[in-house]
Enzyme design. Structure first.
Site, PDB file in Angstrom:
ATOM      1  N   GLY A 105     -25.548  13.647  39.860  1.00 12.94           N
ATOM      2  CA  GLY A 105     -26.286  13.877  38.624  1.00 12.94           C
ATOM      3  C   GLY A 105     -26.671  15.333  38.454  1.00 12.94           C
ATOM      4  N   GLY A 107     -29.212  18.056  35.989  1.00 18.60           N
ATOM      5  CA  GLY A 107     -30.293  18.199  35.022  1.00 18.60           C
ATOM      6  C   GLY A 107     -30.460  19.641  34.625  1.00 18.60           C
ATOM      7  N   GLY A 108     -31.502  19.906  33.858  1.00 19.37           N
ATOM      8  CA  GLY A 108     -31.737  21.255  33.374  1.00 19.37           C
ATOM      9  C   GLY A 108     -32.043  22.256  34.474  1.00 19.37           C
ATOM     10  N   GLY A 110     -31.591  21.471  38.046  1.00 18.25           N
ATOM     11  CA  GLY A 110     -30.983  21.227  39.345  1.00 18.25           C
ATOM     12  C   GLY A 110     -29.937  20.133  39.320  1.00 18.25           C
ATOM     13  CB  VAL A 112     -29.337  14.583  42.045  1.00 17.69           C
ATOM     14  CG1 VAL A 112     -29.752  13.580  43.119  1.00 17.69           C
ATOM     15  CG2 VAL A 112     -30.547  15.019  41.221  1.00 17.69           C
ATOM     16  CE  LYS A 126     -34.698  18.372  40.165  1.00 22.12           C
ATOM     17  NZ  LYS A 126     -35.879  17.937  39.392  1.00 22.12           N
ATOM     18  CG  ASP A 224     -38.591  15.449  30.697  1.00 24.27           C
ATOM     19  OD1 ASP A 224     -38.302  14.972  29.583  1.00 24.27           O
ATOM     20  OD2 ASP A 224     -37.776  16.077  31.398  1.00 24.27           O
TER      21      ASP A 224
END
Length: 369
Positions: A105, A107-108, A110, A112, A126, A224
């Site tokens: 995965g 994200g903005g 980092g 995972v 992460k 969030d």
């Protein structure tokens, strides 16, 4: 007795009516005892302070604070079961030094990675991106501060963190079900993600937020809540994750902050005010609930739900058509939950319920079935 000395305090001698004087030896012994008593008291105080200082120094060396981590940049602080540099090296080996093949995965701030440790335990690691180092560093510290304060079955468990010169890592429990958004976006998975499981996910998120807002002191606001930040275990139990933008509320402050969160889940008041309150999470929870039931982000339906014409909307307009039509009991439960969700997304913060109320009501609705 001579009248001239009568009535004078402290006199002694071989005069009739006066007490005998102590000998010089007795006086010296008495003074020596006094000096010895004072010396021993001072020595004891110095020893106590010295031992206390050594203990504090040793304790700090053994268990560095977050500030210490920032200074040396290469320490691994174990929250539970992991062991410093050894664990860091294991993570590098288990992820092929963060090879893309192990990435599960992004994200903005980092990516995972899935890592199987030498013990046989699988963890999620992460790794923060280095592109915007200062921003990511703040997110990193926010997440550590929040997750070391809280323990709840519906909040992802943080095993430990690593602040290294080359990598900043957060080590979590690994959840087999992946993210909620993945389950909703995959038609095959979504069809197996039935009404009972979806209601249970909504309940789990409500319990987690109620705990953060009302059982933590001071309260913690996630900021969030979105389908990408809800993880599922093998039993479809929900866990709230990604606390990078979370804020621990200062009860003696107005709690102004920069805008943070995911577009489409942000409370409307954040457009004109940067004041962070628990009601921001309540709004995001309402959006998330509508998304779980509909199977996709509700989009413009949120605006429609806040208008007087809401009465013209039918339940089927808010259901995921990939699933079988719910039974009468389940339809009643879903309707009750949708009514709460609609209150949560109201633009008026005063109308929105607290997460404690939401959590309690959903529990009661489920128990009534």
């Amino acid at each position: 007795m001579n009248v001239s000395v009568e009535g004078n305090r402290g006199l002694c001698g071989n005069v009739n009516g006066l007490p005998r004087c102590r000998s010089i030896t007795q006086t010296r012994n008495r003074n020596h005892k006094l000096v010895l008593l004072i010396s021993l008291s001072l020595l004891g105080a110095f020893l106590f302070c010295g031992l206390s200082g050594i203990f504090i120094f040793y304790w700090r060396k053994k268990r560095p604070s977050m500030d210490d981590e920032d200074k040396n940049g290469e320490d691994f602080f174990s929250i539970s079961t992991f062991d410093g540099r050894k664990t860091y090296n294991q993570i590098l080996k288990a992820t092929g030094e963060f090879n893309g093949a192990y990435c599960i995965g992004k994200g903005g701030c980092g990516s995972v990675y899935k890592a199987k440790m030498a013990s046989g335990e699988t963890v999620a690691v992460k790794r923060l991106h280095s592109s915007s180092e200062m921003v990511n560093r703040v997110d990193f510290l926010n997440e550590v501060r929040a997750l070391t304060r809280i323990r709840h079955r519906n909040i992802v468990k943080l095993h430990g963190y690593c602040s290294h010169a080359q990598n900043s890592l957060l080590v979590y429990e690994y959840l087999e079900g992946g993210s909620l958004v993945e389950s909703l976006n995959n038609d095959e998975v979504a069809q197996a993600f039935d009404w009972n499981k979806r209601v249970n996910v909504i309940k789990g998120v409500a319990h987690a937020l109620s705990y953060m807002h009302h059982d933590c002191s001071p309260p913690i606001v996630h900021r969030d809540i979105s389908s990408k930040n809800i993880l599922l275990d093998s039993e479809c139990e929900a866990c709230v994750s990604d606390f990078g933008t979370s804020k621990i509320l200062n009860l003696e402050s107005s709690n102004w902050s920069n805008l943070a969160g995911t577009y489409g889940y942000l409370a409307p008041e954040l457009g004109c005010s940067m004041k962070v309150t628990e009601k921001c999470d309540v709004y995001s929870f309402g959006v998330l609930t509508l998304e779980v039931i509909k199977g996709e982000h509700p989009g413009d339906i949120i605006t429609f739900l806040s208008s007087p014409s809401t009465k013209n909307m039918e339940l089927r307009d808010l259901l995921d058509h990939r699933l079988v039509v719910p039974s009468l009991e389940m339809k009643k439960l879903i309707t009750s939950i949708l009514i709460i969700a609609i209150r949560c997304v109201n633009s008026n913060t005063e109308i929105r319920p607290t997460m404690y109320d939401v959590s309690q009501k959903i529990t009661c609705f489920i128990s009534d079935i």
